[in-house]
Design a protein around this motif. Structure first.
Motif, short mmCIF file in Angstrom:
data_model
loop_
_atom_site.label_atom_id
_atom_site.label_comp_id
_atom_site.label_asym_id
_atom_site.label_seq_id
_atom_site.Cartn_x
_atom_site.Cartn_y
_atom_site.Cartn_z
N GLU A 34 0.85 -1.19 0.00
CA GLU A 34 0.00 0.00 0.00
C GLU A 34 0.88 1.24 0.00
O GLU A 34 1.85 1.32 0.75
CB GLU A 34 -0.90 0.01 1.24
CG GLU A 34 -1.84 -1.18 1.33
CD GLU A 34 -2.43 -1.33 2.73
OE1 GLU A 34 -3.67 -1.22 2.86
OE2 GLU A 34 -1.65 -1.56 3.67
N ALA A 36 1.79 5.51 0.13
CA ALA A 36 1.76 6.52 1.18
C ALA A 36 0.35 6.99 1.51
O ALA A 36 -0.43 7.33 0.61
CB ALA A 36 2.61 7.72 0.77
N GLU A 39 -2.13 3.09 3.74
CA GLU A 39 -1.69 1.82 4.31
C GLU A 39 -2.67 1.28 5.35
O GLU A 39 -2.30 0.92 6.47
CB GLU A 39 -0.31 1.98 4.96
CG GLU A 39 0.68 2.84 4.18
CD GLU A 39 0.70 4.28 4.66
OE1 GLU A 39 -0.39 4.79 5.00
OE2 GLU A 39 1.76 4.91 4.70
N ASP A 86 4.72 1.87 4.40
CA ASP A 86 4.25 2.22 3.06
C ASP A 86 5.15 1.62 2.00
O ASP A 86 6.34 1.37 2.23
CB ASP A 86 4.14 3.73 2.89
CG ASP A 86 5.48 4.45 3.03
OD1 ASP A 86 6.25 4.09 3.94
OD2 ASP A 86 5.75 5.37 2.23
N PRO A 128 3.15 6.61 8.90
CA PRO A 128 2.87 6.37 7.48
C PRO A 128 3.69 7.27 6.55
O PRO A 128 4.31 8.25 6.97
CB PRO A 128 1.38 6.72 7.37
CG PRO A 128 1.14 7.72 8.44
CD PRO A 128 2.07 7.34 9.57
N ALA A 129 3.68 6.88 5.28
CA ALA A 129 4.11 7.76 4.18
C ALA A 129 5.56 8.24 4.28
O ALA A 129 5.83 9.41 4.05
CB ALA A 129 3.16 8.95 4.08
#
Length: 395
Positions: A34, A36, A39, A86, A128-129
């Motif tokens: 998945e 950025a 996720e 990510d 994340p990301a």
């Protein structure tokens, strides 16, 4: 055998016991990558593993739908481990975040033994990301890392078997989205009535190429055209580029980014277009903490890995990470364990394919043990954290 050593051995055995769970999550992530800020599955799998094993878990941290924070214990010291998960568009887990994410969960779960015996708090932050956008700076701005005494994180890398590296450096990064707007026209019937936005982009790239010879050797300047127009016989009304610039020196990088913005405005003036500049990534250089790095280095060596001493100069090869931003607000140290064959380049199909092999998963297990045993050291000896803080504060 001292109580301290016995606790570290218990933590290492716990890592081996939960390893099958971590492998299962890693393989799920690898099979279903998945990108950025999207996720959702990975964040769910990782945070559930914490919640199912005694951690209190907060989701939607800092307003980010795929960020989470797991907490075990109470009071100080507070030691945090960072989880990334990510993937890259089209390539999948070509940076090995399917190993980073579960490694942090494993370290946190094993460190429960240390918290039960010694007190304090262990936190696992789901961030994340990292590849594009940066969840950590958003979490910093929201105050997520306030009250944390130390942070650590693992990253996979290509290297000789049973080798690792601690500390090191990362390049500060500024990502710029630059959009030119002109006026459309028929490219044959009346081109003089238009203003070509693509000319603005092309002139910008020419300016960047001329700029390179005046930049310091550590600067990396690169980009792509994200919109070059819609048809060859229509003067492009809108065109855009995405530019990245990096340096080990964050302050110098800010000067270079300002120069790029001036060049972008100059290209607009030269082509009769207008320009919009948006900064979509702000990653700082890594401020690696010597004391935390030393603790990780010794535990990796105890686990049988070859780990070189700290480098006196920046490495020849480096990338960027928003972990650098965290290191600017909390004492932090990162480390890498060899998970791929030497010469395998990051962000390639080959690296993605190698991120779920037995070698890669074995490296993840070593990382879990190294972080968990290092947490034992930090909780057992508050003087280490005091020294790390003094280094961070420049005392």
């Amino acid at each position: 055998m001292s109580t301290h050593t016995a606790l570290k051995e218990r933590v290492s055995r716990a890592a081996a016991e939960i390893f099958p769970v971590l492998v299962g999550i890693s393989r799920q992530m690898h099979a279903r990558p998945e990108i950025a800020f999207q996720e959702a599955q990975a964040a769910g799998w990782l945070s559930a593993a914490l919640k199912d094993n005694g951690f209190s878990v907060e989701r939607d941290v800092a307003g980010l739908a795929t960020a989470f924070a797991g907490t075990y214990g109470s009071g100080h010291p507070v030691i945090a481990v960072l989880s990334e998960y990510d993937a890259l568009p089209e390539l999948g887990h070509a940076c090995g975040h399917n190993l980073i994410g579960p490694s942090a969960i494993g370290a946190g779960l094993c460190a429960r033994l240390a918290v039960d015996a010694l007190g304090g708090t262990v936190k696992v932050f789901g961030t994340p990301a990292e590849e594009v956008g940066g969840g950590k700076p958003v979490m910093i701005d929201a105050g997520v890392f306030k009250g944390v005494d130390a942070v650590m994180m693992f990253h996979p890398y290509p290297g000789e078997a049973n080798s690792a590296a601690v500390g090191g450096a990362s390049l500060a990064l500024r990502g710029l989205d630059i959009t030119y707007r002109g006026k459309s026209a028929h490219s044959a019937f009346g081109p003089w009535e238009g203003r070509n936005a693509l000319d603005g982009v092309i002139l910008l790239f020419n300016a960047l190429n001329a700029m390179r010879q005046q930049l310091r050797p550590d600067v990396r300047l690169h980009g792509i055209i994200t919109n070059g127009g819609q048809a060859f016989n229509i003067t492009p009304e809108v065109a855009a580029a995405r530019i990245g610039v990096r340096s080990f020196d964050t302050k110098y990088l800010q000067q270079v980014a300002a120069w790029i913005e001036d060049a972008a405005r100059g290209a607009a003036a030269s082509t009769g277009t207008t320009v919009e500049i948006v900064t979509f990534m702000r990653y700082d250089a890594m401020k690696s903490n010597p004391t935390l790095g030393s603790v990780l280095r010794e535990n990796l060596r105890t686990l049988g890995l070859t780990v070189p001493d700290p480098r006196p100069t920046p490495p020849e090869r480096a990338a960027s990470s928003d972990f650098g931003n965290v290191s600017q607000v909390v004492p932090a140290a990162g480390f890498a364990v060899a998970t791929h064959a030497p010469g395998t380049n990051f962000h390639t199909p080959e690296f993605a394919a190698g991120a779920c092999t037995d070698q890669a998963l074995a490296g993840m297990l070593i990382a879990v043990k190294a972080m968990a045993t290092s947490i034992v050291d930090l909780l057992a000896d508050p003087g280490l954290l005091g020294k790390a803080r003094a280094e961070f504060d420049g005392k």
